[in-house]
Scaffold this motif. Sequence first.
Motif, PDB file in Angstrom:
ATOM      1  N   PHE A   5      49.947  -5.746  41.967  1.00 33.18           N
ATOM      2  CA  PHE A   5      49.829  -7.015  41.251  1.00 33.18           C
ATOM      3  C   PHE A   5      48.373  -7.254  40.879  1.00 33.18           C
ATOM      4  O   PHE A   5      47.473  -7.035  41.686  1.00 33.18           O
ATOM      5  CB  PHE A   5      50.347  -8.150  42.134  1.00 33.18           C
ATOM      6  N   ASN A  75      47.851 -15.227  51.179  1.00 33.17           N
ATOM      7  CA  ASN A  75      48.487 -13.906  51.062  1.00 33.17           C
ATOM      8  C   ASN A  75      47.670 -12.867  51.832  1.00 33.17           C
ATOM      9  O   ASN A  75      46.571 -13.144  52.304  1.00 33.17           O
ATOM     10  CB  ASN A  75      48.605 -13.503  49.593  1.00 33.17           C
ATOM     11  N   VAL A 111      54.585 -13.291  45.171  1.00 29.69           N
ATOM     12  CA  VAL A 111      53.671 -12.179  45.431  1.00 29.69           C
ATOM     13  C   VAL A 111      53.385 -12.057  46.926  1.00 29.69           C
ATOM     14  O   VAL A 111      53.403 -10.962  47.496  1.00 29.69           O
ATOM     15  CB  VAL A 111      52.353 -12.370  44.649  1.00 29.69           C
ATOM     16  N   SER A 114      56.361 -10.584  48.682  1.00 27.74           N
ATOM     17  CA  SER A 114      56.438  -9.149  48.418  1.00 27.74           C
ATOM     18  C   SER A 114      55.417  -8.381  49.250  1.00 27.74           C
ATOM     19  O   SER A 114      55.710  -7.310  49.792  1.00 27.74           O
ATOM     20  CB  SER A 114      56.220  -8.888  46.926  1.00 27.74           C
ATOM     21  N   GLU A 115      54.212  -8.945  49.371  1.00 25.94           N
ATOM     22  CA  GLU A 115      53.166  -8.319  50.189  1.00 25.94           C
ATOM     23  C   GLU A 115      53.591  -8.239  51.651  1.00 25.94           C
ATOM     24  O   GLU A 115      53.317  -7.242  52.332  1.00 25.94           O
ATOM     25  CB  GLU A 115      51.862  -9.093  50.071  1.00 25.94           C
TER      26      GLU A 115
END
Length: 223
Positions: A5, A75, A111, A114-115
């Motif tokens: 990303f 994140n 995101v 997903s990480e």
Amino acid sequence: METAFDFNEEFGTPKKLLCKNFNKIQISIHPSFSGIYLCYQEAFKSLKADLSILTPYPELRVWKDPNIVGYTIVNACQWHLYASQNMPKNIKLLIHSFPQDEEKVELLKKVASSEFIKFLYSYHHDLNRITPEKLKTLINNHICSEIILALNKESSFKPHCTMSLDLLAKLLSYTRNQLNYRNKVINLKRQNVLDQLQQTSGIVQQLLNNVDFVLTPDQLWKA
């Protein structure tokens, strides 16, 4: 194949700051991402890898929200957990402005989810330190359902938006039977503790056997 990303494209080029004293940096977990952080915390307990071998010093992506003092984490939380436990001499901050647009926030949650899934299957985990049921519950409560749905489809499981024990086992490189056995071991230990308390604690006996019993703070202090 999954592509990386591009944070710069979606959220702008970050400011870079090399810090030599992690203790003096004011960093908190962004409230909107605290659930994802809890998932990382639980998975981190069973992590076998030494993250220090992956980089000479951690690179931490942080976010500046005008409504929150200091920097926030949203994140790649494994690096914050690592830095918090190991106090690195040097740490590089990549500083982004936290998006104020709700669509961008939702994109960031996707995101970050997903990480986390990638973090889960990219490292080895110690089966004897995994709490499968708790980890599964946290994932279903906080990880983006779209990400879980896509994983179920890729793994040829039923197209559910929830994490199953089968899918969790696959991500952790174990079998469903191994995670089931681990759950049984944990439950047996808990039951043994409860049985011991029931035999030795009058308060626990009252809680288990008297439906009208009301626990008060004074009773806890005296226990």
